[in-house]
Scaffold this motif. Structure first.
Motif, PDB file in Angstrom:
ATOM      1  N   ARG A  30      -7.862   4.773   3.666  1.00 48.68           N
ATOM      2  CA  ARG A  30      -8.599   3.742   4.398  1.00 48.68           C
ATOM      3  C   ARG A  30      -8.703   4.061   5.891  1.00 48.68           C
ATOM      4  NH1 ARG A  30      -6.793  -2.146   1.886  1.00 48.68           N
ATOM      5  NH2 ARG A  30      -6.782  -1.509  -0.324  1.00 48.68           N
ATOM      6  N   LEU A  31      -7.735   4.820   6.376  1.00 46.24           N
ATOM      7  CA  LEU A  31      -7.760   5.205   7.793  1.00 46.24           C
ATOM      8  C   LEU A  31      -8.498   6.516   8.026  1.00 46.24           C
ATOM      9  CD1 LEU A  31      -4.093   4.422   8.989  1.00 46.24           C
ATOM     10  CD2 LEU A  31      -6.134   2.997   9.245  1.00 46.24           C
ATOM     11  N   GLY A  32      -8.688   7.280   6.934  1.00 46.00           N
ATOM     12  CA  GLY A  32      -9.311   8.592   7.075  1.00 46.00           C
ATOM     13  C   GLY A  32      -8.314   9.700   7.321  1.00 46.00           C
ATOM     14  N   ALA A  41      -1.911  11.496   3.311  1.00 45.64           N
ATOM     15  CA  ALA A  41      -0.615  10.820   3.189  1.00 45.64           C
ATOM     16  C   ALA A  41       0.422  11.470   4.094  1.00 45.64           C
ATOM     17  CB  ALA A  41      -0.146  10.859   1.733  1.00 45.64           C
ATOM     18  N   SER A  42       0.330  12.783   4.263  1.00 49.28           N
ATOM     19  CA  SER A  42       1.304  13.481   5.117  1.00 49.28           C
ATOM     20  C   SER A  42       1.136  13.084   6.579  1.00 49.28           C
ATOM     21  CB  SER A  42       1.158  15.000   4.965  1.00 49.28           C
ATOM     22  OG  SER A  42      -0.142  15.425   5.358  1.00 49.28           O
ATOM     23  N   THR A  43      -0.102  12.845   7.000  1.00 56.79           N
ATOM     24  CA  THR A  43      -0.337  12.407   8.375  1.00 56.79           C
ATOM     25  C   THR A  43       0.207  10.998   8.582  1.00 56.79           C
ATOM     26  OG1 THR A  43      -2.310  13.785   8.615  1.00 56.79           O
ATOM     27  CG2 THR A  43      -2.074  11.939  10.143  1.00 56.79           C
ATOM     28  N   VAL A  44       0.008  10.130   7.601  1.00 57.85           N
ATOM     29  CA  VAL A  44       0.569   8.774   7.675  1.00 57.85           C
ATOM     30  C   VAL A  44       2.085   8.859   7.795  1.00 57.85           C
ATOM     31  CG1 VAL A  44       0.940   6.618   6.415  1.00 57.85           C
ATOM     32  CG2 VAL A  44      -1.329   7.682   6.435  1.00 57.85           C
ATOM     33  N   ALA A  45       2.694   9.767   7.027  1.00 50.18           N
ATOM     34  CA  ALA A  45       4.145   9.943   7.107  1.00 50.18           C
ATOM     35  C   ALA A  45       4.558  10.384   8.504  1.00 50.18           C
ATOM     36  CB  ALA A  45       4.602  10.969   6.074  1.00 50.18           C
ATOM     37  N   LEU A  81       0.830  -1.205   0.000  1.00 54.78           N
ATOM     38  CA  LEU A  81       0.000   0.000   0.000  1.00 54.78           C
ATOM     39  C   LEU A  81       0.867   1.259   0.000  1.00 54.78           C
ATOM     40  CD1 LEU A  81      -2.771  -0.865   2.633  1.00 54.78           C
ATOM     41  CD2 LEU A  81      -2.988  -0.843   0.141  1.00 54.78           C
ATOM     42  N   GLU A  82       0.510   2.204  -0.852  1.00 54.56           N
ATOM     43  CA  GLU A  82       1.140   3.517  -0.805  1.00 54.56           C
ATOM     44  C   GLU A  82       0.537   4.303   0.351  1.00 54.56           C
ATOM     45  OE1 GLU A  82       3.627   4.571  -2.609  1.00 54.56           O
ATOM     46  OE2 GLU A  82       3.712   2.711  -3.798  1.00 54.56           O
ATOM     47  N   ARG A  83       1.231   5.340   0.780  1.00 57.82           N
ATOM     48  CA  ARG A  83       0.728   6.140   1.897  1.00 57.82           C
ATOM     49  C   ARG A  83      -0.645   6.739   1.597  1.00 57.82           C
ATOM     50  NH1 ARG A  83       6.395   9.197   3.455  1.00 57.82           N
ATOM     51  NH2 ARG A  83       7.149   7.646   4.963  1.00 57.82           N
ATOM     52  N   GLU A  84      -0.851   7.167   0.358  1.00 51.99           N
ATOM     53  CA  GLU A  84      -2.126   7.779   0.005  1.00 51.99           C
ATOM     54  C   GLU A  84      -3.278   6.809   0.197  1.00 51.99           C
ATOM     55  OE1 GLU A  84       0.612   7.895  -1.724  1.00 51.99           O
ATOM     56  OE2 GLU A  84       1.102  10.026  -1.928  1.00 51.99           O
ATOM     57  N   PRO A 118      -5.511   5.190  19.967  1.00 53.93           N
ATOM     58  CA  PRO A 118      -5.718   3.742  20.056  1.00 53.93           C
ATOM     59  C   PRO A 118      -6.648   3.223  18.962  1.00 53.93           C
ATOM     60  CG  PRO A 118      -5.768   4.708  22.240  1.00 53.93           C
ATOM     61  CD  PRO A 118      -5.728   5.851  21.271  1.00 53.93           C
ATOM     62  N   ARG A 119      -7.680   4.009  18.637  1.00 57.34           N
ATOM     63  CA  ARG A 119      -8.615   3.588  17.587  1.00 57.34           C
ATOM     64  C   ARG A 119      -7.918   3.516  16.236  1.00 57.34           C
ATOM     65  NH1 ARG A 119     -14.309   6.656  15.983  1.00 57.34           N
ATOM     66  NH2 ARG A 119     -14.945   5.191  14.344  1.00 57.34           N
ATOM     67  N   THR A 120      -7.045   4.465  15.961  1.00 55.73           N
ATOM     68  CA  THR A 120      -6.305   4.461  14.699  1.00 55.73           C
ATOM     69  C   THR A 120      -5.382   3.255  14.616  1.00 55.73           C
ATOM     70  OG1 THR A 120      -6.371   6.881  14.518  1.00 55.73           O
ATOM     71  CG2 THR A 120      -4.665   5.748  13.267  1.00 55.73           C
ATOM     72  N   ILE A 121      -4.772   2.909  15.730  1.00 58.66           N
ATOM     73  CA  ILE A 121      -3.891   1.736  15.764  1.00 58.66           C
ATOM     74  C   ILE A 121      -4.700   0.475  15.466  1.00 58.66           C
ATOM     75  CG2 ILE A 121      -2.416   0.308  17.225  1.00 58.66           C
ATOM     76  CD1 ILE A 121      -1.552   2.844  18.663  1.00 58.66           C
ATOM     77  N   ASP A 122      -5.891   0.372  16.038  1.00 58.22           N
ATOM     78  CA  ASP A 122      -6.755  -0.779  15.761  1.00 58.22           C
ATOM     79  C   ASP A 122      -7.109  -0.843  14.273  1.00 58.22           C
ATOM     80  OD1 ASP A 122      -6.867  -1.739  18.372  1.00 58.22           O
ATOM     81  OD2 ASP A 122      -8.636  -0.536  18.885  1.00 58.22           O
ATOM     82  N   GLN A 123      -7.447   0.320  13.702  1.00 56.94           N
ATOM     83  CA  GLN A 123      -7.811   0.364  12.286  1.00 56.94           C
ATOM     84  C   GLN A 123      -6.626  -0.032  11.409  1.00 56.94           C
ATOM     85  OE1 GLN A 123      -9.208   4.501  12.230  1.00 56.94           O
ATOM     86  NE2 GLN A 123     -11.242   3.766  11.668  1.00 56.94           N
ATOM     87  N   ALA A 124      -5.446   0.489  11.746  1.00 55.24           N
ATOM     88  CA  ALA A 124      -4.254   0.183  10.964  1.00 55.24           C
ATOM     89  C   ALA A 124      -3.941  -1.307  11.010  1.00 55.24           C
ATOM     90  CB  ALA A 124      -3.065   0.994  11.483  1.00 55.24           C
ATOM     91  N   ASP A 125      -4.077  -1.905  12.179  1.00 51.12           N
ATOM     92  CA  ASP A 125      -3.816  -3.333  12.327  1.00 51.12           C
ATOM     93  C   ASP A 125      -4.771  -4.142  11.451  1.00 51.12           C
ATOM     94  OD1 ASP A 125      -2.205  -5.183  14.454  1.00 51.12           O
ATOM     95  OD2 ASP A 125      -4.132  -6.102  13.960  1.00 51.12           O
ATOM     96  N   GLU A 126      -6.027  -3.704  11.404  1.00 51.22           N
ATOM     97  CA  GLU A 126      -7.028  -4.404  10.594  1.00 51.22           C
ATOM     98  C   GLU A 126      -6.763  -4.228   9.110  1.00 51.22           C
ATOM     99  OE1 GLU A 126     -11.905  -4.400   9.896  1.00 51.22           O
ATOM    100  OE2 GLU A 126     -11.003  -3.347  11.596  1.00 51.22           O
ATOM    101  N   VAL A 127      -6.514  -2.975   8.683  1.00 48.36           N
ATOM    102  CA  VAL A 127      -6.280  -2.695   7.263  1.00 48.36           C
ATOM    103  C   VAL A 127      -5.059  -3.446   6.741  1.00 48.36           C
ATOM    104  CG1 VAL A 127      -5.582  -0.886   5.630  1.00 48.36           C
ATOM    105  CG2 VAL A 127      -7.409  -0.443   7.277  1.00 48.36           C
TER     106      VAL A 127
END
Length: 261
Positions: free
Chosen positions: A51-53, A56-60, A43-46, A71-80
């Motif tokens: 998928r996380l909402g 790309a700059s925030t992902v970076a 997956l590219e950052r974009e 914590p919710r974002t971490i759960d989402q990232a783990d799932e994605v």
């Protein structure tokens, strides 16, 4: 019982920098793990950010350890990323790292509390602050905080306010000096918004807000802000006060009454 546990009262005690660096190490290691799993997933950052909402700059920023995910974002990232718990295992450490080192113990106690009694003499308690009020206080810090640190602390402080929606609801009692409500930190509009927020929060059934009048002749908070935490003892299932404090209610201390904001 904690004295001066609001972040606004931190004066940069010696030894704090080293511990903060340790927390930063956790955040950096988590970010590297997230990046490794993202690349492995192709997956590219974009796309990952979409998928996380997030952008790309925030992902970076997450991957480079410059911003701490919720914590919710971490759960989402783990799932994605189909990480199978390789990211969620970091949640507790990452959540702890978002707080200044001197506040980490108090943040843990807040999560365990069934009752909190807080006295504030200088600023509105962090649990009751609006985002605008938070930013005004953090902007006044000397030496100045960098913008990333300000964003991190605002995010962490807002996350603490989830305590109001927790079930079962803890009892939350706030006492503050009258002067706290008169300081125009951030300007008139910020203060007005903060006072309106206090009125709304004071309507909650599990929240009590009291004001210590300026002309009161007796003041249990003369030595500064403090918090008394009551938590349930896991062994006996009975409430246990972490540190007892003999404190008469404000209404008993002052014959002039106890106005609510």
């Amino acid at each position: 019982m904690r004295f001066g546990d609001n972040w606004e009262n931190d004066n940069g005690a010696a030894g704090q920098a080293a511990a903060d660096k340790s927390g930063q190490g956790v955040v950096t290691a988590f970010g590297q793990s997230m990046k490794t799993l993202r690349v492995r997933a192709g997956l590219e950052r974009e796309e990952f950010g979409r998928r996380l909402g997030y952008s790309a700059s925030t992902v970076a920023s997450f991957e480079q350890g410059r911003r701490i995910p919720s914590p919710r974002t971490i759960d989402q990232a783990d799932e994605v990323l189909r990480a199978g718990g390789l990211l969620t295992v970091w949640k507790e450490q990452v959540e702890r790292a978002q707080y200044p080192v001197f506040f980490q113990g108090m943040a843990k106690l807040e999560k365990e509390a069934i009752e909190l009694l807080m006295y504030d003499a200088h600023v509105v308690n962090g649990l009751l602050q609006t985002e605008e009020y938070m930013r005004a206080l953090l902007a006044m810090r000397r030496p100045p905080l960098d913008q990333e640190t300000i964003e991190q602390r605002v995010t962490a402080r807002l996350a603490r306010q989830d305590i109001f929606d927790r079930r079962p609801a803890p009892l939350l009692s706030f006492v503050m000096d009258e002067a706290v409500l008169r300081h125009r930190y951030g300007g008139k509009d910020v203060l007005r918004g903060q006072l309106e927020h206090l009125l709304l929060m004071g309507e909650k059934r599990n929240v009590e807000i009291q004001v210590m009048p300026i002309d009161c002749e007796d003041n249990a908070g003369v030595n500064g802000p403090f918090t008394v935490v009551t938590r349930r003892d896991a062994a006996t299932a009975e409430p246990r006060v972490v540190s007892a404090l003999r404190l008469r209610p404000v209404r008993e201390l002052c014959t002039s009454g106890t106005p609510r904001p």
